[in-house]
Design an enzyme around this catalytic site. Structure first.
Site, short mmCIF file in Angstrom:
data_model
loop_
_atom_site.label_atom_id
_atom_site.label_comp_id
_atom_site.label_asym_id
_atom_site.label_seq_id
_atom_site.Cartn_x
_atom_site.Cartn_y
_atom_site.Cartn_z
N GLY A 115 0.41 -1.50 0.44
CA GLY A 115 -0.25 0.09 0.05
C GLY A 115 0.67 1.25 -0.01
O GLY A 115 2.07 0.99 0.31
N ASN A 165 2.02 0.89 3.98
CA ASN A 165 3.00 -0.16 4.66
C ASN A 165 2.46 -0.83 3.97
O ASN A 165 2.00 -1.35 2.63
CB ASN A 165 1.55 -0.41 5.89
CG ASN A 165 1.91 0.51 6.95
OD1 ASN A 165 3.07 0.68 7.26
ND2 ASN A 165 0.30 1.20 7.38
N VAL A 224 2.69 -5.17 4.00
CA VAL A 224 1.72 -6.69 4.70
C VAL A 224 2.49 -7.80 3.68
O VAL A 224 2.11 -8.00 2.48
CB VAL A 224 0.51 -6.13 4.17
CG1 VAL A 224 0.14 -7.49 5.76
CG2 VAL A 224 -0.14 -5.15 5.58
N GLY A 254 -6.00 0.18 -9.53
CA GLY A 254 -5.42 -0.43 -8.73
C GLY A 254 -5.91 -1.45 -8.17
O GLY A 254 -6.23 -2.22 -8.18
N ASP A 300 -4.85 -3.15 -5.93
CA ASP A 300 -4.97 -2.95 -3.77
C ASP A 300 -7.18 -3.23 -4.22
O ASP A 300 -7.40 -4.25 -2.94
CB ASP A 300 -4.69 -2.16 -3.54
CG ASP A 300 -5.29 -0.82 -3.36
OD1 ASP A 300 -5.65 -0.84 -4.65
OD2 ASP A 300 -5.03 0.23 -2.30
N ASP A 316 -12.52 0.31 1.52
CA ASP A 316 -11.41 -0.18 2.55
C ASP A 316 -11.00 1.66 2.99
O ASP A 316 -10.42 2.15 2.49
CB ASP A 316 -10.08 -0.34 1.38
CG ASP A 316 -8.62 -0.72 1.52
OD1 ASP A 316 -9.12 -0.53 2.73
OD2 ASP A 316 -7.99 -1.15 0.67
N THR A 366 -11.74 23.47 20.75
CA THR A 366 -10.70 22.65 19.74
C THR A 366 -10.65 21.66 19.40
O THR A 366 -11.45 21.17 17.60
CB THR A 366 -9.64 24.03 19.20
OG1 THR A 366 -10.16 25.23 19.80
CG2 THR A 366 -8.99 24.00 18.13
#
EC number: 2.7.1.33
Length: 260
Positions: free
Chosen positions: A8, A11, A13, A108, A110, A130, A188
């Protein structure tokens, strides 16, 4: 055993799978400059901790949305595991899914992997959400055709932009306002939490509603990614949470292309 690698934007995996079972899984930050040797040292140490030998790996599959990583990950598989990795790419592998788009190559890897796993596991029209660097909504029709989707900035990306662009706004965690605090912020941090978290819930619910209306029939919504469980607790728009969706998609694609 199969070494499945999902790259990704944030990251990577690595998972070792036996049949349809994900036995071990490790995560490392995405870096297009990291070499095959660096991956090997890191991964070998983790495998040793679990008692897994390199010789146990007899296949590999890679899905990446970061092209710069591909060469070194292929080299990792070839040099250290002695296998030729299958790379998820349009036209090069059997996906078991028809891509009903003018330019299928734009999708993509993924998103395709998630769609393949979701269609294999669920019947009917599907929306796959996702929660990654980007938040994506992908649509799969009941006949197994991929219809397209929506790409929105990921919630962490939105928070970082807000923090960096506004001098007086602090960095906050992704969570709803504490306790029973309402949507209207009394300070805030409270205001930011409401805007970011409930704003994102509104994005999820609004897009699912609009996509469902466009499809014109009942839809099952499957969520995956690190924040899927959190958002599932605060909206009824999600039907199922599946943290293993991408890896199971890689396992499925490997089986389709090798018969294993």
């Amino acid at each position: 055993m199969l070494l499945a690698i999902d790259v990704g934007n944030t990251n990577i995996v690595f998972a070792i799978c036996e049949g349809e079972t994900i036995k071990w899984r490790w995560r490392i930050s995405t870096d297009g400059q990291r070499t095959a040797d660096e991956y090997a040292v890191w991964l070998h140490q983790l495998m040793q901790l679990e008692g897994v030998e390199r010789a146990h790996i007899d296949a590999a599959i890679i899905a990446t949305v970061v092209p710069q990583t591909l060469f070194n990950l292929q080299h990792l598989a070839r040099k250290y595991f002695k296998v030729e990795p299958l790379v998820v790419a349009i036209g090069d592998v059997e996906l078991g899914l028809r891509i009903d788009l003018p330019n299928p190559a734009e999708v993509g890897a993924d998103r395709l992997v998630n769609a393949i796993a979701a269609h294999h596991d669920h019947e009917g029209n599907l929306i796959i959400v996702d929660f990654g660097t980007a938040t994506t909504f992908d649509v799969v029709a009941s006949d197994g055709s991929y219809k397209g989707g929506v790409i929105a900035p990921g919630i962490n990306l939105s928070m970082d932009a807000l923090y960096q662009a506004a001098a007086k706004l602090p960095r906050i965690a992704v969570e709803p306002p504490a306790g029973n605090a309402g949507v209207v912020g009394k300070g805030t941090v409270h205001a930011m939490q409401s805007g970011v978290f409930w704003g994102y819930v509104g994005l999820i619910e609004g897009l699912v509603r609009r996509i469902t209306s466009e499809i014109g029939g009942p839809v099952t919504v499957i969520a995956t990614g690190g924040l899927a469980t959190l958002f599932n607790r605060h909206t009824s728009a999600i039907d199922h949470v599946d943290g293993d969706l991408t890896m199971r998609g890689l396992i499925r694609i490997h089986a389709l292309n090798t018969g294993n």
